[in-house]
Design an enzyme around this catalytic site. Structure first.
Site, short mmCIF file in Angstrom:
data_model
loop_
_atom_site.label_atom_id
_atom_site.label_comp_id
_atom_site.label_asym_id
_atom_site.label_seq_id
_atom_site.Cartn_x
_atom_site.Cartn_y
_atom_site.Cartn_z
N LYS A 1 51.31 34.99 40.09
CA LYS A 1 50.31 35.36 40.86
C LYS A 1 49.43 36.35 40.22
O LYS A 1 49.66 36.64 38.89
CB LYS A 1 50.92 35.89 42.27
CG LYS A 1 50.10 35.10 43.37
CD LYS A 1 50.64 35.74 44.64
CE LYS A 1 49.71 35.96 45.93
NZ LYS A 1 49.39 37.01 46.69
N ASP B 1 47.40 33.33 34.70
CA ASP B 1 47.76 33.67 36.15
C ASP B 1 47.62 32.36 36.68
O ASP B 1 46.72 31.55 36.49
CB ASP B 1 47.24 34.96 36.72
CG ASP B 1 47.65 36.14 36.01
OD1 ASP B 1 48.82 36.17 36.02
OD2 ASP B 1 46.75 36.94 35.69
N PRO C 1 35.75 34.43 37.52
CA PRO C 1 36.19 34.22 38.96
C PRO C 1 36.46 32.61 39.34
O PRO C 1 36.74 32.44 40.40
CB PRO C 1 34.82 34.61 39.69
CG PRO C 1 33.49 34.42 38.92
CD PRO C 1 34.12 34.49 37.49
N THR D 1 34.32 39.91 36.73
CA THR D 1 35.16 40.33 38.00
C THR D 1 34.64 39.79 39.28
O THR D 1 33.33 39.53 39.39
CB THR D 1 35.46 42.05 38.04
OG1 THR D 1 36.48 42.02 38.89
CG2 THR D 1 33.87 42.76 38.47
N ALA D 2 35.49 39.48 40.09
CA ALA D 2 35.23 38.79 41.56
C ALA D 2 33.99 39.56 42.07
O ALA D 2 33.32 38.97 42.80
CB ALA D 2 36.22 38.73 42.16
N MET E 1 42.12 41.50 47.23
CA MET E 1 43.38 41.34 48.11
C MET E 1 43.33 42.20 49.36
O MET E 1 44.27 42.75 49.88
CB MET E 1 44.44 41.98 47.17
CG MET E 1 44.66 41.25 45.81
SD MET E 1 45.76 42.01 44.73
CE MET E 1 44.64 43.27 44.02
N1 SAH Z 1 41.17 40.71 37.87
C1 SAH Z 1 40.68 39.97 38.91
C2 SAH Z 1 41.14 40.31 40.44
C3 SAH Z 1 42.60 40.32 40.40
S1 SAH Z 1 43.30 40.63 41.96
C4 SAH Z 1 38.83 40.11 38.96
O1 SAH Z 1 38.45 41.01 38.17
O2 SAH Z 1 38.51 39.51 39.64
C5 SAH Z 1 43.33 39.08 42.74
C6 SAH Z 1 42.21 39.20 43.97
O3 SAH Z 1 40.89 39.02 43.40
C7 SAH Z 1 42.00 38.24 45.02
O4 SAH Z 1 42.85 38.58 46.07
C8 SAH Z 1 40.61 38.18 45.47
O5 SAH Z 1 40.62 39.51 46.23
C9 SAH Z 1 39.99 38.65 44.33
N2 SAH Z 1 39.24 37.32 43.67
C10 SAH Z 1 39.77 36.70 42.47
N3 SAH Z 1 38.92 35.62 42.23
C11 SAH Z 1 38.07 35.64 43.47
C12 SAH Z 1 36.89 34.58 43.55
N4 SAH Z 1 36.58 33.35 42.98
N5 SAH Z 1 36.38 34.84 44.80
C13 SAH Z 1 36.52 35.97 45.50
N6 SAH Z 1 37.65 36.60 45.28
C14 SAH Z 1 38.34 36.34 44.09
#
Ligand code: SAH
Length: 250
Positions: free
Chosen positions: A62, A40, A17, A123-124, A175
């Site tokens: 993006k 990205d 993240p 993941t986030a 998102m």
């Molecule tokens: N592959 C990524 C998600 C990509 S889509 C994952 O697994 O986290 C992009 C979205 O991920 C953003 O719009 C947001 O909703 C989320 N995101 C990514 N990094 C983040 C972070 N540090 N904190 C909160 N949301 C995050």
């Protein structure tokens, strides 16, 4: 250039993240070794600093379903560098298999008969739940967890709203900022109470992390206040024991 070992030339990996200490050891090693890193926009400088001095760093756009370089341009770059015998690291934020268009890129490699490997990342949703001191699943509350996107290539994204509106349902909405009012409307239409807890976590794991506890009623307002990447945790409020983390509440 021939490679002495069996490591595939192309690695898809998750950078986590944002914080460098959320990068797995395997991904840190892949960064140190790669000749070319295609990343990205959401992969920050702290993580890219783990790349070796030989690495060519290229930002390819993006994340998720948002606009970026055309997918064919990205796969064209991966294939081009791999055919030159250079090791390519395709680095995505979070986990590459969560809203990261991994399948489209691996399919192109399969067509070209180029082997690859996938290294997972945090993941986030995991980082956001950790920030709240919360569990994403909990006996007696939710036996399932949904990872949902607020929008896709066609615009606001439909989900199984009836399931998400059930008591105790937990979902991590990626998102979702721009779709906050749409999500609120759909959930309330399906009977979710206005006081359902919803927590927005912006910049999870990064120094500028912000935790915004809200409810379904206040979700659009809370979302409008955010400017960085954020995950909306539906059905979760910060745990009392984790309140020390709430200094960043807005
Ligand atoms: N592959 C990524 C998600 C990509 S889509 C994952 O697994 O986290 C992009 C979205 O991920 C953003 O719009 C947001 O909703 C989320 N995101 C990514 N990094 C983040 C972070 N540090 N904190 C909160 N949301 C995050």
């Amino acid at each position: 250039m021939t490679r002495p070992d069996q490591t595939p030339l192309v690695t898809f990996a998750g950078a986590g993240p944002g914080a460098a200490d959320h990068v797995t050891l395997a991904v840190a090693r892949a960064l140190a070794e790669a000749d070319v890193v295609l990343h990205d926009r959401l992969v920050g400088p702290e993580v890219l600093a783990l790349a070796g001095p030989q690495a060519l760093l290229i930002e390819v756009g993006k994340q998720g379903f948002g606009p970026s370089l055309a997918q064919e341009t990205i796969t064209g770059l991966i294939l081009g560098f791999a055919r030159e015998g250079r090791s390519v690291l395709r680095l995505k934020s979070g986990d590459p298999a969560v809203f990261g268009r991994l399948g489209e890129e691996t399919a192109a490699l399969e067509l070209a008969a180029i082997p690859y490997r996938v290294l997972p990342g945090i993941t986030a949703a995991s980082a956001a739940a950790a920030a709240l001191g919360q569990s994403l699943t909990e006996r007696g509350r939710n036996k399932e967890l949904r990872l949902v996107t607020g929008h896709d290539a066609e615009g606001y994204s439909e989900s199984d709203w009836a399931a998400l509106a059930r008591p105790g349902a937990v979902a991590a909405i990626y998102m979702g900022k721009a779709a906050a009012r749409f999500i609120q409307g759909r959930l309330m239409m399906h009977g979710a109470p206005a006081e359902t807890p919803v927590t927005l976590v912006e910049n999870a794991s990064r120094p500028e992390q912000r935790i915004c506890p809200a409810t379904l009623a206040t979700l659009p307002q809370a979302a409008a206040d955010l400017s960085g990447p954020a995950v909306i945790l539906l059905g979760l409020a910060p745990r009392a024991g984790a309140t020390a983390l709430l200094e960043h509440v807005i």
